[in-house]
Design an enzyme around this catalytic site. Structure first.
Site, short mmCIF file in Angstrom:
data_model
loop_
_atom_site.label_atom_id
_atom_site.label_comp_id
_atom_site.label_asym_id
_atom_site.label_seq_id
_atom_site.Cartn_x
_atom_site.Cartn_y
_atom_site.Cartn_z
N HIS A 82 34.00 27.27 30.50
CA HIS A 82 34.29 27.94 31.76
C HIS A 82 33.15 27.66 32.73
CE1 HIS A 82 35.90 31.00 34.45
NE2 HIS A 82 34.64 31.31 34.71
N ASP A 161 40.96 43.59 35.11
CA ASP A 161 40.01 42.73 35.85
C ASP A 161 40.65 42.28 37.16
OD1 ASP A 161 37.76 40.89 36.36
OD2 ASP A 161 39.29 39.39 36.00
N ARG A 168 36.81 44.54 44.38
CA ARG A 168 35.44 44.06 44.61
C ARG A 168 35.38 43.13 45.82
NH1 ARG A 168 34.33 41.08 39.34
NH2 ARG A 168 32.42 40.42 40.37
N SER A 183 33.94 40.27 33.92
CA SER A 183 35.17 39.68 34.44
C SER A 183 35.44 38.32 33.77
CB SER A 183 35.02 39.54 35.97
OG SER A 183 36.00 38.71 36.50
N LYS A 187 38.33 37.45 30.41
CA LYS A 187 39.44 36.47 30.51
C LYS A 187 39.32 35.42 29.42
CE LYS A 187 38.73 35.81 34.99
NZ LYS A 187 38.36 36.68 36.08
N1 URA Z 1 34.77 34.53 38.44
C1 URA Z 1 35.42 35.53 37.81
O1 URA Z 1 36.36 35.29 37.07
N2 URA Z 1 35.01 36.79 38.01
C2 URA Z 1 33.97 37.10 38.81
O2 URA Z 1 33.65 38.26 38.95
C3 URA Z 1 33.31 36.06 39.47
C4 URA Z 1 33.73 34.78 39.26
#
Ligand code: URA
Length: 433
Positions: A82, A161, A168, A183, A187
């Site tokens: 990621h 999220d 946010r 976050s 995922k």
């Molecule tokens: N990417 C994400 O998936 N979440 C965040 O909070 C910032 C970048």
């Protein structure tokens, strides 16, 4: 339990328990706790932070808010990667076939990008016929047979999220390390991998503008991995200029092909090989980084990696001929040259400005509904450290849009020229594991 008390506890630097964090996340997803209270809570976290345990508990609450993908029918250690997000970041396109060529299973789920350019899924969809939707059984079969598959995220992963991220975004609480870390990690873990390599970008085109912040984010995500029993390595890489020479969608695919053909830009190649090497070690193919790096270089030199890319495109239904003939990829109507206005050395290429220009040219989305123009983008002919003379072409804009004055100004402005040659940039700053 009352939300008011939990906001006050965090505001006064208190440590929230697992039950309290679950109460907030569940209450928000179920619509029992209103936006204004969660906004206040997020701002309290922004200023007072969260400790390791709270951050892991928040990650757990996000994971448990939705589906958790079961990849256990896939044999072997499933490794994912990621990136925290950068401009010209086409590393996934390179590492999926490269690491799969070692026999390590890569089961990638990817969302669509909002921002400068499309995400990995959008970039791949610039290849004619490339299919990014398939049912879970086909996905698992492809990974078991070919060691790689990618699918656009359809499952209901981490809805908490998603809802909190949207809040946010409008409450100036995106750039909080515990919130970003939970976050991202929620995922990744919900999508089922056993091991994850994180590419934490630092610089003008990244969330994290300085190295100390990037290290803290990396360490926080590695700690979440340890608590939640996943193997995680975080590589901190440079985003003080866009990665490689191409920013867009089809042109990024073209550049990824070049790297796999052993011709790519040096920064792209080094970062891709570094990420792939840690994936190879976590996947159990080699005992250490150096051994993995040398063997992955051989996979590129021998042509095995580019053959694996062809196979990847074929099994996803795409036109593999674009590998030998990249001009078959979508092309823009107009190609506008940006020329240097002075002589010297390229000292800076502000990645954020280049990203914004690419989006204006049609390469990215501002809103979920926007359509991507696959042929749009920017070629950065000159990169930091290159010498230039007045009138040299430094960049080329690719677009179907006749009106492109703002993008031109942004690209021109992104380049800073100096009399002296700047010191060579480091591509990889640090590795945290
Ligand atoms: N990417 C994400 O998936 N979440 C965040 O909070 C910032 C970048």
């Amino acid at each position: 339990m009352r939300m008011y008390d939990l906001i006050m506890k965090k505001r006064n630097c208190g440590i929230l328990s697992k039950e309290e964090i679950n109460f907030i996340v569940k209450g928000y997803v179920e619509g029992i706790i209103p936006d204004y209270q969660v906004s206040a809570f997020l701002m309290a976290v922004y200023f007072k932070g969260m400790n390791k345990e709270e951050t892991s508990n928040l990650t757990g609450a996000f994971i448990n808010s939705g589906d958790i993908i079961d990849l256990s029918p896939i044999k072997g250690i499933k490794v994912d990667k990621h990136s925290t997000g950068g401009v010209g970041d086409k590393i996934s396109l390179i590492v999926i076939p490269l690491v799969a060529s070692l026999g390590i299973p890569i089961a990638k789920m990817s969302g669509r990008g909002l921002g400068h350019t499309g995400g990995t899924i959008d970039k791949l969809e610039s290849i004619k016929g490339f299919k990014t939707q398939m049912d879970i059984n086909e996905f698992i079969n492809n990974v078991n047979t070919y060691k790689m598959a990618i699918v656009g995220q359809t499952a209901n992963l981490t809805p908490a999220d998603k809802k909190i991220y949207a809040l946010r975004d409008v409450t100036a609480t995106v750039d909080s390390i515990p919130l970003i870390a939970s976050s991202i990690m929620s995922k990744k873990i919900a999508s089922g991998s056993d091991a994850i390599v994180l590419d934490v970008k630092v610089g003008s085109g990244a969330f994290m503008k300085n190295l100390d912040e990037a290290k803290e984010l990396a360490q926080t995500m590695v700690d979440i991995g340890k608590t939640l029993k996943r193997k995680v390595v975080a590589v901190i890489t440079n985003m003080d200029q866009p990665l490689g020479h191409e920013v867009g969608n089809a042109n990024e695919v073209k550049e990824a092909i070049e790297v796999l053909k052993n011709n790519g830009a040096e920064d792209e190649r080094v970062v891709a090989l570094t990420i792939a090497s840690y994936m190879a070690v976590l996947g159990g193919a080699y005992k250490d980084f150096d051994e993995a790096f040398v063997n992955l270089e051989r996979k590129i030199e021998s042509g095995e990696a580019i053959d694996k890319l062809k196979e990847f495109i074929r099994i996803q239904g795409g036109d593999e001929e674009i590998v030998d003939n990249p001009d078959k990829l979508p092309q823009a109507k107009y190609h506008i040259e940006i020329k240097a206005q002075s002589s010297g050395y390229v000292n800076e290429i502000n990645a954020e400005k280049i990203g914004n220009a690419a989006m204006l040219l049609g390469a990215g989305r501002k809103t979920k509904e926007d359509l991507i123009d696959y042929g749009a983008g920017i070629s950065l002919v000159k990169k930091i450290g290159d010498s230039i003379k007045t009138g040299d072409v430094i960049a080329i804009l690719h677009t179907d849009k006749k009106e492109n004055q703002v993008a031109k100004i942004l690209v021109d402005d992104a380049y800073k020229i100096s009399k002296n040659q700047p010191t060579k940039l480091k591509y990889v700053y640090d590795v945290i594991m």
